[in-house]
Design an enzyme around this catalytic site. Structure first.
Site, PDB file in Angstrom:
ATOM      1  N   TYR A  49     -41.193 -21.261  -1.621  1.00 34.38           N
ATOM      2  CA  TYR A  49     -42.255 -21.487  -2.623  1.00 34.38           C
ATOM      3  C   TYR A  49     -42.718 -20.154  -3.187  1.00 34.38           C
ATOM      4  CZ  TYR A  49     -43.701 -26.276  -3.269  1.00 34.38           C
ATOM      5  OH  TYR A  49     -43.768 -27.566  -3.687  1.00 34.38           O
ATOM      6  N   GLU A  51     -45.163 -19.869  -6.266  1.00 40.89           N
ATOM      7  CA  GLU A  51     -46.015 -20.084  -7.451  1.00 40.89           C
ATOM      8  C   GLU A  51     -46.600 -18.753  -7.910  1.00 40.89           C
ATOM      9  OE1 GLU A  51     -48.697 -23.144  -6.247  1.00 40.89           O
ATOM     10  OE2 GLU A  51     -47.164 -24.685  -6.381  1.00 40.89           O
ATOM     11  N   ASP A 195     -35.909 -24.409 -31.019  1.00 42.03           N
ATOM     12  CA  ASP A 195     -35.313 -24.936 -29.787  1.00 42.03           C
ATOM     13  C   ASP A 195     -33.804 -24.770 -29.951  1.00 42.03           C
ATOM     14  OD1 ASP A 195     -34.075 -26.482 -27.887  1.00 42.03           O
ATOM     15  OD2 ASP A 195     -35.302 -28.268 -28.213  1.00 42.03           O
ATOM     16  N   THR A 221     -32.368 -24.521 -23.187  1.00 38.95           N
ATOM     17  CA  THR A 221     -31.850 -24.875 -21.876  1.00 38.95           C
ATOM     18  C   THR A 221     -30.799 -23.827 -21.546  1.00 38.95           C
ATOM     19  OG1 THR A 221     -30.298 -26.394 -22.923  1.00 38.95           O
ATOM     20  CG2 THR A 221     -32.283 -27.364 -21.965  1.00 38.95           C
ATOM     21  N   LYS A 224     -26.028 -25.551 -21.526  1.00 32.77           N
ATOM     22  CA  LYS A 224     -25.148 -26.104 -22.569  1.00 32.77           C
ATOM     23  C   LYS A 224     -24.124 -25.025 -22.956  1.00 32.77           C
ATOM     24  CE  LYS A 224     -28.482 -29.581 -24.102  1.00 32.77           C
ATOM     25  NZ  LYS A 224     -29.818 -29.255 -23.599  1.00 32.77           N
ATOM     26  N   ARG A 230     -28.428 -26.135 -14.775  1.00 29.59           N
ATOM     27  CA  ARG A 230     -29.400 -26.981 -15.483  1.00 29.59           C
ATOM     28  C   ARG A 230     -30.769 -26.326 -15.353  1.00 29.59           C
ATOM     29  NH1 ARG A 230     -26.553 -31.211 -16.712  1.00 29.59           N
ATOM     30  NH2 ARG A 230     -28.220 -31.995 -18.000  1.00 29.59           N
TER      31      ARG A 230
HETATM   32  N1  DSN Z   1     -29.992 -34.398 -23.773  1.00 30.67           N
HETATM   33  C1  DSN Z   1     -29.530 -33.273 -24.555  1.00 30.67           C
HETATM   34  C2  DSN Z   1     -28.401 -33.608 -25.438  1.00 30.67           C
HETATM   35  O1  DSN Z   1     -27.518 -34.312 -24.976  1.00 30.67           O
HETATM   36  O2  DSN Z   1     -28.340 -33.171 -26.569  1.00 30.67           O
HETATM   37  C3  DSN Z   1     -30.615 -32.618 -25.304  1.00 30.67           C
HETATM   38  O3  DSN Z   1     -31.488 -32.024 -24.447  1.00 30.67           O
END
Ligand code: DSN
Length: 423
Positions: A49, A51, A195, A221, A224, A230
């Site tokens: 932990y 925080e 984003d 994120t 990707k 993730r």
């Molecule tokens: N769920 C994602 C996507 O597949 O585009 C976006 O965050």
């Protein structure tokens, strides 16, 4: 050993690994991470932990966790060229929640891309916190070109005067002009937030315009095109340029507002194993090969788009500039759901998706969405993309013919065996 002590979970992991090895993964928001990223994620860092932030924790024993998180922060700043980075967001939706709440109050107006036109749930969808806590004003794509019409977006902004404009995509196959968005935001004294979850790998690889010079806040994120674990991060400028207009009672600058929104506002302890894996992935993305990888993702998407068009598929906007392709199946007399199922049966994974101005519903829309990050990670190039387009065509065309489908499944397997990944 997991294999001995929990065979049910072990078996499911093995089968999923086999599915990933023996199938063509074309979901544009997915990727296959390196063994080093997996090793960091599977480490004992999950036990701790912590925080707070490096050097300022609410728990003891964080000497080494501080090293990990500071490395993740420093690498994120170097990789993207941003002033401030918070690496603790657990994933994209929590990152967008914290980023929006850092500058907006409940009921404040913001503009985001409509879900059905390629936006994300967190960009103002009615069923999401973003549509319920705030007052979203959607913008869409032009019916004629299916691309952004920046004059039209400007008109909406001038009329509605939102406090924030959000640029970003999950199903828009063209390059975003972040500079154009920032000029619109500047004109009405609105924050500009991007984003870049889908395109972060392309941005750091130099094949997509970077939003960093043009935005107050940028979220992404990490799993990707960026090819990490993730998770997500929030980047921002340090100063709040609208402090006097909107936050005159606050002692915080923008970087502090972001950090506060992440913790203690919306999250508790950071996932340290994931943050270590983010740091590993950022280091990988700083290597010269990553630029080649990002370039190849785009080349592959173009080759796959050409192949699909040569088989009579209609692509939204007529092609792609990035890693993703949106196919409008209406001329093929098959729905998105039917196509997704037919492709799944032969080991090709895509997702059904709304197309702009879709007359059908999200559960069975008119389109499918495909992308090339995973196949590029596996080492496939333009020739293979041309062939993948042919396989997709055969699977959809012969979806009611069991022996033709079996032949496609066989060909998919053959191709996958030439490009093993997790040996
Ligand atoms: N769920 C994602 C996507 O597949 O585009 C976006 O965050």
């Amino acid at each position: 050993m997991l294999a001995d002590d929990d065979s049910e979970i072990y078996e499911a992991i093995l089968l999923e690994r086999k599915r990933q090895e023996e199938g063509l993964e074309l979901i544009p928001s997915e990727n296959y991470v390196s063994k080093n990223v997996l090793e960091a994620m599977g480490s004992i860092l999950t036990n701790k932990y912590s925080e707070g932030l490096p050097g300022k924790r609410y728990y003891g024993g964080n000497k080494y966790i501080d090293v990990v998180e500071q490395l993740a922060i420093d690498r994120a700043k170097q990789l993207f060229g941003c002033e401030h980075a918070n690496v603790q967001p657990l994933s994209g939706s929590p990152a967008n929640l914290a980023a929006l709440y850092a500058v907006l109050g409940i009921g404040d107006k913001f503009m985001g891309l409509e879900l059905a036109h390629g936006g994300h749930l967190t960009h103002g969808a009615a069923v999401n916190f973003s549509g319920q806590m705030f007052k979203p004003v959607p913008y869409g794509v032009s019916q004629e070109t299916e691309m952004f019409d920046y004059d039209e977006i400007r008109k909406i902004a001038l009329r509605e005067k939102p406090k924030l404009i959000l640029s970003g995509l999950t199903a828009y196959p063209r390059e975003i002009d972040f500079k154009a968005f920032s000029e619109i935001a500047d004109e009405i004294e609105a924050y500009h937030m991007a984003d870049i979850a889908h395109i972060a790998g392309l941005v750091v690889g130099g094949v997509h315009q970077s939003p960093i010079p043009y935005c107050d806040i940028v979220t992404t994120t990490t799993h990707k095109t960026l090819r990490g674990p993730r998770g997500a991060i929030i980047m921002s400028k340090t100063e709040d340029r609208y402090h006097d207009k909107y936050h005159q009672n606050s002692q915080k600058n923008l970087a502090q507002m972001i950090d506060f929104a992440v913790f203690p506002c919306f999250q508790g302890g950071p996932h340290n194993h994931t943050n270590a894996a983010k740091a590993v992935a950022f280091n990988e993305a700083m290597q010269p090969e990553f630029k080649d990888y990002a370039e190849q993702i785009v080349k592959n998407a173009r080759a796959l788009a050409d192949s699909l068009m040569s088989h009579g598929f209609r692509l939204v906007t007529g092609g792609t500039d990035n890693h993703l392709i949106l196919v409008d199946l209406r001329n093929k007399d098959v729905s998105g759901k039917e196509a997704e199922t037919a492709l799944d049966e032969v080991g090709i994974t895509v997702n059904k998706n709304m197309v702009p101005f879709d007359p059908r519903k999200p559960w069975d829309p008119s389109g499918i969405r495909l992308g090339t990050p995973v196949l590029t990670t596996r080492g496939m190039k333009e020739d293979e993309m041309n062939y993948v387009g042919e396989l997709i065509n055969r699977a959809i065309k012969h979806r009611s013919d069991a022996s033709a489908k079996e032949k496609v499944r066989h060909d998919v397997l053959e191709l996958c065996r030439q490009f093993p990944f997790y040996d």
